[in-house]
Design a protein around this motif. Structure first.
Motif: not given
Length: 176
Positions: A35, A37, A120-125, A127-128, A131, A167
């Motif tokens: 990632m 970011e 925010p990066i951990q939240e995105r991870l 969610k992925a 999913s 991602l």
């Protein structure tokens, strides 16, 4: 009688297989390395840490200089002068420790900045991962790098590449 036992056995087998849980694992460190970011956040935190560490080092050197000066001049000072210099050195030392705690302590600015950049990066991870779990009909996904001790994991259950793909990144291509 044999038919009844066979029927019960087949029913029991079918019943237990429907409740079988499906597990998988991911390697969050491996995913985070992909990632961009996250790499940028790590660089930003390292730069901030280096900057503050230089300030601490500068203040510590000044404190050391004051202390050596005090030791050298001590024989020529009156008791009142010694007391003032000792208080000055003590105040400087307290100031350096307070600054260090303010920047690097558990509730310090570096910790807060890290949380604001990484959350925010951990939240995105997360969610992925969720999913991928839903699309593959998985009940649980473990993190290979967390407190859960995983002595062995079959690579076919590793969903890290699927999460990286989810991602929008390419597995094997690390961020810089």
């Amino acid at each position: 009688m044999k038919k009844i036992i066979l029927l019960l056995f087949l029913t029991f087998t079918a019943f237990t297989s429907t409740f079988a849980q499906r597990f998988a694992f991911v390697d969050s460190d491996y995913i985070l390395k992909h990632m961009p970011e996250y790499a940028a956040a790590q660089k930003q935190l390292a730069a901030l840490s280096d900057q503050w560490q230089k300030e601490v080092d500068g203040k510590s050197q000044e404190l050391e200089r004051l202390y050596k000066s005090y030791e050298a001049d001590q024989v020529l000072m009156t008791a009142d002068m010694k007391k003032r210099r000792e208080v000055e050195i003590s105040d400087k030392e307290k100031g350096v420790k307070d600054f260090q705690r303010q920047k690097f302590g558990p509730d310090g600015e570096l910790s807060k900045k890290s949380t604001s950049l990484i959350k925010p990066i951990q939240e995105r991870l997360t969610k992925a991962i969720q999913s991928v779990a839903e699309s593959d009909d998985l009940d649980m996904i473990f993190d290979k790098n967390s407190e859960v001790i995983m002595l062995y994991a079959n690579p076919r259950y590793d969903k890290s590449a699927d999460v990286i793909t989810k991602l929008g990144l390419k597995p094997g291509v690390f961020a810089r």
